[in-house]
Enzyme design. Structure first.
Site, PDB file in Angstrom:
ATOM      1  N   SER A 130       0.844  -1.192   0.000  1.00  0.00           N
ATOM      2  CA  SER A 130       0.000   0.000   0.000  1.00  0.00           C
ATOM      3  C   SER A 130       0.878   1.240   0.000  1.00  0.00           C
ATOM      4  O   SER A 130       1.697   1.434   0.912  1.00  0.00           O
ATOM      5  CB  SER A 130      -0.887   0.015   1.245  1.00  0.00           C
ATOM      6  OG  SER A 130      -1.331   1.339   1.490  1.00  0.00           O
TER       7      SER A 130
ATOM      8  N   HIS B  94      -1.122  -1.325  -4.325  1.00  0.00           N
ATOM      9  CA  HIS B  94      -2.392  -0.934  -3.705  1.00  0.00           C
ATOM     10  C   HIS B  94      -2.382   0.579  -3.491  1.00  0.00           C
ATOM     11  O   HIS B  94      -1.527   1.118  -2.798  1.00  0.00           O
ATOM     12  CB  HIS B  94      -2.538  -1.680  -2.378  1.00  0.00           C
ATOM     13  CG  HIS B  94      -3.879  -1.530  -1.740  1.00  0.00           C
ATOM     14  ND1 HIS B  94      -5.005  -2.184  -2.188  1.00  0.00           N
ATOM     15  CD2 HIS B  94      -4.280  -0.795  -0.672  1.00  0.00           C
ATOM     16  CE1 HIS B  94      -6.035  -1.871  -1.416  1.00  0.00           C
ATOM     17  NE2 HIS B  94      -5.625  -1.008  -0.495  1.00  0.00           N
TER      18      HIS B  94
ATOM     19  N   ASP C 212      -4.343   3.648  -2.111  1.00  0.00           N
ATOM     20  CA  ASP C 212      -5.404   4.026  -1.172  1.00  0.00           C
ATOM     21  C   ASP C 212      -5.824   5.477  -1.365  1.00  0.00           C
ATOM     22  O   ASP C 212      -5.012   6.385  -1.227  1.00  0.00           O
ATOM     23  CB  ASP C 212      -4.905   3.858   0.268  1.00  0.00           C
ATOM     24  CG  ASP C 212      -4.925   2.404   0.711  1.00  0.00           C
ATOM     25  OD1 ASP C 212      -5.962   1.744   0.552  1.00  0.00           O
ATOM     26  OD2 ASP C 212      -3.891   1.944   1.227  1.00  0.00           O
TER      27      ASP C 212
ATOM     28  N   MET D 114      -8.279   8.461  -0.025  1.00  0.00           N
ATOM     29  CA  MET D 114      -9.063   8.863   1.154  1.00  0.00           C
ATOM     30  C   MET D 114      -9.483  10.319   1.023  1.00  0.00           C
ATOM     31  O   MET D 114      -8.706  11.144   0.551  1.00  0.00           O
ATOM     32  CB  MET D 114      -8.219   8.703   2.414  1.00  0.00           C
ATOM     33  CG  MET D 114      -7.742   7.280   2.600  1.00  0.00           C
ATOM     34  SD  MET D 114      -6.664   7.166   4.032  1.00  0.00           S
ATOM     35  CE  MET D 114      -6.451   5.396   4.124  1.00  0.00           C
TER      36      MET D 114
ATOM     37  N   HIS E 221      -8.088   1.490  -4.283  1.00  0.00           N
ATOM     38  CA  HIS E 221      -9.055   1.287  -3.196  1.00  0.00           C
ATOM     39  C   HIS E 221      -9.658   2.649  -2.860  1.00  0.00           C
ATOM     40  O   HIS E 221      -9.006   3.497  -2.257  1.00  0.00           O
ATOM     41  CB  HIS E 221      -8.315   0.681  -1.986  1.00  0.00           C
ATOM     42  CG  HIS E 221      -9.162   0.522  -0.769  1.00  0.00           C
ATOM     43  ND1 HIS E 221      -8.629   0.232   0.475  1.00  0.00           N
ATOM     44  CD2 HIS E 221     -10.508   0.597  -0.584  1.00  0.00           C
ATOM     45  CE1 HIS E 221      -9.605   0.151   1.361  1.00  0.00           C
ATOM     46  NE2 HIS E 221     -10.749   0.381   0.746  1.00  0.00           N
TER      47      HIS E 221
ATOM     48  N   MET F 115     -11.798   5.095  -0.917  1.00  0.00           N
ATOM     49  CA  MET F 115     -12.479   5.378   0.356  1.00  0.00           C
ATOM     50  C   MET F 115     -12.973   6.816   0.280  1.00  0.00           C
ATOM     51  O   MET F 115     -12.475   7.715   0.972  1.00  0.00           O
ATOM     52  CB  MET F 115     -11.496   5.172   1.527  1.00  0.00           C
ATOM     53  CG  MET F 115     -11.134   3.709   1.749  1.00  0.00           C
ATOM     54  SD  MET F 115      -9.618   3.484   2.723  1.00  0.00           S
ATOM     55  CE  MET F 115      -8.398   3.605   1.415  1.00  0.00           C
TER      56      MET F 115
ATOM     57  N   MET G  29     -11.719  -5.770   4.757  1.00  0.00           N
ATOM     58  CA  MET G  29     -10.933  -4.878   5.608  1.00  0.00           C
ATOM     59  C   MET G  29     -10.700  -5.556   6.963  1.00  0.00           C
ATOM     60  O   MET G  29     -11.655  -5.952   7.633  1.00  0.00           O
ATOM     61  CB  MET G  29     -11.665  -3.552   5.843  1.00  0.00           C
ATOM     62  CG  MET G  29     -11.823  -2.655   4.636  1.00  0.00           C
ATOM     63  SD  MET G  29     -10.285  -2.209   3.802  1.00  0.00           S
ATOM     64  CE  MET G  29      -9.378  -1.386   5.112  1.00  0.00           C
TER      65      MET G  29
ATOM     66  N   ASP H  97      -6.880  -6.515   3.782  1.00  0.00           N
ATOM     67  CA  ASP H  97      -6.242  -5.192   3.872  1.00  0.00           C
ATOM     68  C   ASP H  97      -6.327  -4.674   5.308  1.00  0.00           C
ATOM     69  O   ASP H  97      -7.422  -4.422   5.816  1.00  0.00           O
ATOM     70  CB  ASP H  97      -6.964  -4.227   2.914  1.00  0.00           C
ATOM     71  CG  ASP H  97      -6.343  -2.838   2.860  1.00  0.00           C
ATOM     72  OD1 ASP H  97      -5.287  -2.614   3.483  1.00  0.00           O
ATOM     73  OD2 ASP H  97      -6.932  -1.975   2.172  1.00  0.00           O
TER      74      ASP H  97
HETATM   75  C1  DX5 Z   1      -6.515   1.498   5.407  1.00  0.00           C
HETATM   76  C2  DX5 Z   1      -5.952   1.203   4.035  1.00  0.00           C
HETATM   77  C3  DX5 Z   1      -4.879   0.197   4.031  1.00  0.00           C
HETATM   78  C4  DX5 Z   1      -3.642   0.597   4.802  1.00  0.00           C
HETATM   79  C5  DX5 Z   1      -2.887  -0.629   5.123  1.00  0.00           C
HETATM   80  O1  DX5 Z   1      -7.617   2.314   5.282  1.00  0.00           O
HETATM   81  O2  DX5 Z   1      -6.990   0.741   3.185  1.00  0.00           O
HETATM   82  O3  DX5 Z   1      -4.551  -0.198   2.702  1.00  0.00           O
HETATM   83  O4  DX5 Z   1      -2.829   1.486   4.104  1.00  0.00           O
HETATM   84  O5  DX5 Z   1      -1.812  -0.266   5.940  1.00  0.00           O
HETATM   85  P1  DX5 Z   1      -1.163  -1.269   6.976  1.00  0.00           P
HETATM   86  O6  DX5 Z   1      -0.663  -2.457   6.175  1.00  0.00           O
HETATM   87  O7  DX5 Z   1      -0.065  -0.473   7.569  1.00  0.00           O
HETATM   88  O8  DX5 Z   1      -2.222  -1.680   7.947  1.00  0.00           O
HETATM   89 ZN    ZN Z   2      -6.533  -0.139   1.201  1.00  0.00          ZN
END
Ligand code: DX5
Ligand code: ZN
Length: 225
Positions: free
Chosen positions: A8, A33, A35, A37, A67, A69, A138, A176
């Site tokens: 990620s 990956h 992410d 947000m 991903h 969010m 998740m 994840d």
């Molecule tokens: C959380 C993300 C994850 C996160 C994982 O909202 O979707 O992908 O970055 O990070 P670690 O592996 O550090 O838990």
């Molecule tokens: Zn993620």
């Protein structure tokens, strides 16, 4: 299905993002990956399609596992399709019309994924399983890297595995949140084949050593199971 390790980017050094992504790919990562947000659906803010564009322009051709969010999710889906995402995963809570959102992704030739939070039941999966190429479970509440793995997510993984197997479709099952070398075999045993790891990889001194150790854990679990 061949197991995939998906670092990620959230845990990468953003000042050197292109180099960081190349470094994990050289170290054996299978997909990246990405992410996204929005400080609305989740209480944190990360990066948008512009950054994916930049990584593509930097010469990165590896599969990008986006991903989302963000809420509402639909407008950004189009931007990420244009930026060259290979997989786009959405949370059912982030769209009014999940079937439509997944269809838009699929019709654009991108692989649609559906994401389940720790408190979200899998029930909706039965309604859209024909439309998805990836199910993401998740194992933390979304929003931050570096959180602790929630053990109940193993049951949900196993339930999702059974639903995927019963569908007869080729669907990846991704986990994840809080994945490390020490617990990755548990997720593999519960049926995951795609493993997101942020802090465990980017926070380690040697990316190759960490990814190799993760793959060895998965292989030995598969050999014993
Ligand atoms: C959380 C993300 C994850 C996160 C994982 O909202 O979707 O992908 O970055 O990070 P670690 O592996 O550090 O838990
Ligand atoms: Zn993620």
């Amino acid at each position: 299905m061949t197991p995939f390790i998906a670092p990620s980017i959230l845990a990468a050094d953003f000042a050197r993002l292109g180099d960081e992504v190349n470094a994990v790919l050289d170290a054996g990562a299978d997909i990246i990956h990405f992410d996204v947000m929005d400080n609305h659906y989740v209480p944190n803010l990360s990066v948008g399609p512009l950054v994916l564009d930049s990584l593509r322009k930097h010469g990165i051709t590896a599969p990008m596992d986006v991903h989302l969010m963000v809420k509402p999710v639909d407008r950004l889906v189009g931007d990420f399709i244009e930026s060259g995402a290979n997989i786009i995963s959405v949370h059912p809570e982030a769209t009014e019309h999940l079937h439509r959102t997944l269809s838009v992704i699929r019709d654009a030739g991108v692989q649609p994924g559906i994401v389940f939070n720790p408190a979200t039941p899998l029930t909706v999966l039965a309604e859209v399983i024909e439309l998805v190429d990836l199910v993401l479970i998740m194992s933390v509440n979304p929003g931050f890297g570096g959180q602790k793995f929630i053990p109940q997510s193993l049951d949900k993984l196993a339930q999702a595995r059974a639903m995927i197997d019963a569908s007869g479709r080729e669907i990846r099952l991704e986990i994840d949140g809080g994945i490390k070398t020490e617990n990755i075999a548990l997720a593999a045993a519960a049926g995951a084949d795609t493993f997101v790891a942020g802090s465990a990889i980017f926070g380690s001194a040697d990316y190759r050593e960490t990814i190799t150790a993760m793959k060895a854990e998965i292989a030995s679990q598969r050999a014993s199971g």
